[in-house]
Design a protein around this motif. Structure first.
Motif, PDB file in Angstrom:
ATOM      1  N   MET A   1      12.462  76.342 -51.624  1.00 42.90           N
ATOM      2  CA  MET A   1      12.478  74.946 -51.997  1.00 42.90           C
ATOM      3  C   MET A   1      12.818  74.860 -53.482  1.00 42.90           C
ATOM      4  SD  MET A   1       9.750  72.026 -51.053  1.00 42.90           S
ATOM      5  CE  MET A   1       8.433  72.286 -52.198  1.00 42.90           C
ATOM      6  N   ASN A   2      13.819  74.055 -53.793  1.00 40.28           N
ATOM      7  CA  ASN A   2      14.300  73.940 -55.152  1.00 40.28           C
ATOM      8  C   ASN A   2      14.014  72.536 -55.675  1.00 40.28           C
ATOM      9  OD1 ASN A   2      15.487  74.716 -57.475  1.00 40.28           O
ATOM     10  ND2 ASN A   2      17.584  74.734 -56.690  1.00 40.28           N
ATOM     11  N   LEU A   3      13.137  72.429 -56.654  1.00 39.85           N
ATOM     12  CA  LEU A   3      12.781  71.138 -57.228  1.00 39.85           C
ATOM     13  C   LEU A   3      13.451  70.973 -58.580  1.00 39.85           C
ATOM     14  CD1 LEU A   3       8.957  71.023 -56.518  1.00 39.85           C
ATOM     15  CD2 LEU A   3      10.728  69.773 -55.334  1.00 39.85           C
ATOM     16  N   ASP A   4      14.024  69.808 -58.809  1.00 38.33           N
ATOM     17  CA  ASP A   4      14.601  69.503 -60.105  1.00 38.33           C
ATOM     18  C   ASP A   4      13.491  69.006 -61.020  1.00 38.33           C
ATOM     19  OD1 ASP A   4      16.334  68.957 -62.190  1.00 38.33           O
ATOM     20  OD2 ASP A   4      16.892  66.996 -61.388  1.00 38.33           O
ATOM     21  N   LYS A   5      13.242  69.764 -62.071  1.00 46.36           N
ATOM     22  CA  LYS A   5      12.129  69.467 -62.969  1.00 46.36           C
ATOM     23  C   LYS A   5      12.276  68.085 -63.610  1.00 46.36           C
ATOM     24  CE  LYS A   5      11.987  71.501 -67.011  1.00 46.36           C
ATOM     25  NZ  LYS A   5      11.809  72.468 -68.103  1.00 46.36           N
ATOM     26  N   HIS A   6      13.476  67.739 -64.046  1.00 45.79           N
ATOM     27  CA  HIS A   6      13.668  66.470 -64.742  1.00 45.79           C
ATOM     28  C   HIS A   6      13.502  65.278 -63.803  1.00 45.79           C
ATOM     29  CE1 HIS A   6      14.820  68.639 -68.302  1.00 45.79           C
ATOM     30  NE2 HIS A   6      15.702  69.344 -67.587  1.00 45.79           N
ATOM     31  N   THR A   7      13.937  65.426 -62.576  1.00 47.26           N
ATOM     32  CA  THR A   7      13.774  64.353 -61.600  1.00 47.26           C
ATOM     33  C   THR A   7      12.306  64.158 -61.252  1.00 47.26           C
ATOM     34  OG1 THR A   7      15.942  64.867 -60.672  1.00 47.26           O
ATOM     35  CG2 THR A   7      14.469  63.537 -59.321  1.00 47.26           C
ATOM     36  N   THR A   8      11.597  65.254 -61.101  1.00 51.46           N
ATOM     37  CA  THR A   8      10.174  65.191 -60.782  1.00 51.46           C
ATOM     38  C   THR A   8       9.390  64.519 -61.905  1.00 51.46           C
ATOM     39  OG1 THR A   8      10.382  67.204 -59.476  1.00 51.46           O
ATOM     40  CG2 THR A   8       8.160  66.557 -60.130  1.00 51.46           C
ATOM     41  N   ILE A   9       9.698  64.883 -63.138  1.00 45.07           N
ATOM     42  CA  ILE A   9       9.021  64.285 -64.293  1.00 45.07           C
ATOM     43  C   ILE A   9       9.317  62.789 -64.367  1.00 45.07           C
ATOM     44  CG2 ILE A   9       8.989  64.220 -66.827  1.00 45.07           C
ATOM     45  CD1 ILE A   9       9.280  67.282 -66.748  1.00 45.07           C
ATOM     46  N   ALA A  10      10.550  62.416 -64.115  1.00 42.69           N
ATOM     47  CA  ALA A  10      10.921  60.995 -64.141  1.00 42.69           C
ATOM     48  C   ALA A  10      10.180  60.217 -63.057  1.00 42.69           C
ATOM     49  CB  ALA A  10      12.426  60.842 -63.977  1.00 42.69           C
ATOM     50  N   ARG A  11      10.065  60.810 -61.881  1.00 43.28           N
ATOM     51  CA  ARG A  11       9.335  60.141 -60.787  1.00 43.28           C
ATOM     52  C   ARG A  11       7.856  59.989 -61.120  1.00 43.28           C
ATOM     53  NH1 ARG A  11      11.919  63.187 -55.549  1.00 43.28           N
ATOM     54  NH2 ARG A  11      13.923  62.129 -55.605  1.00 43.28           N
ATOM     55  N   LEU A  12       7.261  61.032 -61.698  1.00 48.03           N
ATOM     56  CA  LEU A  12       5.846  60.949 -62.084  1.00 48.03           C
ATOM     57  C   LEU A  12       5.629  59.856 -63.120  1.00 48.03           C
ATOM     58  CD1 LEU A  12       4.818  64.713 -62.299  1.00 48.03           C
ATOM     59  CD2 LEU A  12       3.913  63.014 -60.726  1.00 48.03           C
ATOM     60  N   ARG A  13       6.486  59.813 -64.130  1.00 51.52           N
ATOM     61  CA  ARG A  13       6.343  58.795 -65.179  1.00 51.52           C
ATOM     62  C   ARG A  13       6.513  57.396 -64.614  1.00 51.52           C
ATOM     63  NH1 ARG A  13       9.502  61.793 -70.143  1.00 51.52           N
ATOM     64  NH2 ARG A  13       7.767  63.167 -70.690  1.00 51.52           N
ATOM     65  N   SER A  14       7.449  57.236 -63.712  1.00 54.61           N
ATOM     66  CA  SER A  14       7.668  55.932 -63.090  1.00 54.61           C
ATOM     67  C   SER A  14       6.450  55.507 -62.274  1.00 54.61           C
ATOM     68  CB  SER A  14       8.903  55.994 -62.199  1.00 54.61           C
ATOM     69  OG  SER A  14       9.068  54.802 -61.502  1.00 54.61           O
ATOM     70  N   ALA A  15       5.888  56.439 -61.512  1.00 54.34           N
ATOM     71  CA  ALA A  15       4.702  56.127 -60.711  1.00 54.34           C
ATOM     72  C   ALA A  15       3.515  55.779 -61.606  1.00 54.34           C
ATOM     73  CB  ALA A  15       4.353  57.311 -59.812  1.00 54.34           C
ATOM     74  N   ILE A  16       3.360  56.498 -62.705  1.00 49.94           N
ATOM     75  CA  ILE A  16       2.264  56.233 -63.638  1.00 49.94           C
ATOM     76  C   ILE A  16       2.411  54.834 -64.234  1.00 49.94           C
ATOM     77  CG2 ILE A  16       1.283  56.886 -65.880  1.00 49.94           C
ATOM     78  CD1 ILE A  16       1.959  59.832 -65.045  1.00 49.94           C
ATOM     79  N   ARG A  17       3.629  54.488 -64.659  1.00 50.10           N
ATOM     80  CA  ARG A  17       3.868  53.155 -65.233  1.00 50.10           C
ATOM     81  C   ARG A  17       3.573  52.049 -64.227  1.00 50.10           C
ATOM     82  NH1 ARG A  17       9.113  54.527 -66.382  1.00 50.10           N
ATOM     83  NH2 ARG A  17       8.974  56.220 -67.843  1.00 50.10           N
ATOM     84  N   SER A  18       4.003  52.233 -62.991  1.00 48.74           N
ATOM     85  CA  SER A  18       3.779  51.182 -61.998  1.00 48.74           C
ATOM     86  C   SER A  18       2.292  51.040 -61.674  1.00 48.74           C
ATOM     87  CB  SER A  18       4.586  51.450 -60.727  1.00 48.74           C
ATOM     88  OG  SER A  18       4.117  52.599 -60.069  1.00 48.74           O
ATOM     89  N   GLN A  19       1.572  52.150 -61.634  1.00 44.38           N
ATOM     90  CA  GLN A  19       0.138  52.068 -61.366  1.00 44.38           C
ATOM     91  C   GLN A  19      -0.614  51.455 -62.533  1.00 44.38           C
ATOM     92  OE1 GLN A  19      -1.262  55.896 -59.986  1.00 44.38           O
ATOM     93  NE2 GLN A  19      -0.556  55.456 -57.914  1.00 44.38           N
ATOM     94  N   GLU A  20      -0.168  51.729 -63.757  1.00 44.76           N
ATOM     95  CA  GLU A  20      -0.804  51.099 -64.910  1.00 44.76           C
ATOM     96  C   GLU A  20      -0.611  49.589 -64.893  1.00 44.76           C
ATOM     97  OE1 GLU A  20      -0.609  54.597 -68.309  1.00 44.76           O
ATOM     98  OE2 GLU A  20       1.026  53.173 -68.140  1.00 44.76           O
ATOM     99  N   SER A  21       0.586  49.146 -64.545  1.00 40.59           N
ATOM    100  CA  SER A  21       0.812  47.699 -64.499  1.00 40.59           C
ATOM    101  C   SER A  21       0.034  47.059 -63.352  1.00 40.59           C
ATOM    102  CB  SER A  21       2.301  47.392 -64.378  1.00 40.59           C
ATOM    103  OG  SER A  21       2.814  47.851 -63.165  1.00 40.59           O
ATOM    104  N   ALA A  22      -0.101  47.771 -62.237  1.00 38.60           N
ATOM    105  CA  ALA A  22      -0.901  47.253 -61.125  1.00 38.60           C
ATOM    106  C   ALA A  22      -2.364  47.137 -61.531  1.00 38.60           C
ATOM    107  CB  ALA A  22      -0.760  48.154 -59.907  1.00 38.60           C
ATOM    108  N   SER A  23      -2.851  48.111 -62.289  1.00 46.07           N
ATOM    109  CA  SER A  23      -4.234  48.078 -62.757  1.00 46.07           C
ATOM    110  C   SER A  23      -4.461  46.905 -63.712  1.00 46.07           C
ATOM    111  CB  SER A  23      -4.581  49.399 -63.450  1.00 46.07           C
ATOM    112  OG  SER A  23      -5.902  49.377 -63.918  1.00 46.07           O
ATOM    113  N   ARG A  24      -3.490  46.659 -64.577  1.00 51.34           N
ATOM    114  CA  ARG A  24      -3.607  45.514 -65.487  1.00 51.34           C
ATOM    115  C   ARG A  24      -3.620  44.195 -64.709  1.00 51.34           C
ATOM    116  NH1 ARG A  24       0.422  48.472 -68.685  1.00 51.34           N
ATOM    117  NH2 ARG A  24      -0.742  49.616 -70.261  1.00 51.34           N
ATOM    118  N   GLY A  25      -2.819  44.127 -63.656  1.00 52.83           N
ATOM    119  CA  GLY A  25      -2.805  42.928 -62.812  1.00 52.83           C
ATOM    120  C   GLY A  25      -4.138  42.700 -62.132  1.00 52.83           C
ATOM    121  N   LEU A  26      -4.739  43.795 -61.638  1.00 57.18           N
ATOM    122  CA  LEU A  26      -6.059  43.679 -61.012  1.00 57.18           C
ATOM    123  C   LEU A  26      -7.096  43.223 -62.025  1.00 57.18           C
ATOM    124  CD1 LEU A  26      -6.126  46.833 -58.716  1.00 57.18           C
ATOM    125  CD2 LEU A  26      -6.112  44.450 -57.990  1.00 57.18           C
TER     126      LEU A  26
END
Length: 67
Positions: A1-26
């Motif tokens: 299994m070959n994972l692209d490190k930069h894509t994975t990091i970008a996905r993690l950062r995007s998920a973190i940002r969306s969860q932070e904004s959801a938390s602020r909304g709550l």
């Protein structure tokens, strides 16, 4: 299994940002309910549980990003 490190990091950062904004909304919903009075206690409690669960998931993502 070959994972692209930069894509994975970008996905993690995007998920973190969306969860932070959801938390602020709550948090904004909780504060709005607090202004309505003590009769909204159960609703606020339920929203707090959701917010804390979201915070735990965000912490896991942050730990994965740090690794």
């Amino acid at each position: 299994m070959n994972l692209d490190k930069h894509t994975t990091i970008a996905r993690l950062r995007s998920a973190i940002r969306s969860q932070e904004s959801a938390s602020r909304g709550l948090r904004a919903q909780i504060n709005a309910l607090r202004a309505e009075g003590p009769s909204t206690g159960q609703e606020r409690c339920n929203l707090n549980v959701c917010r804390k669960t979201l915070g735990s998931e965000t912490r896991i993502l942050l730990l994965a990003l740090a690794m």
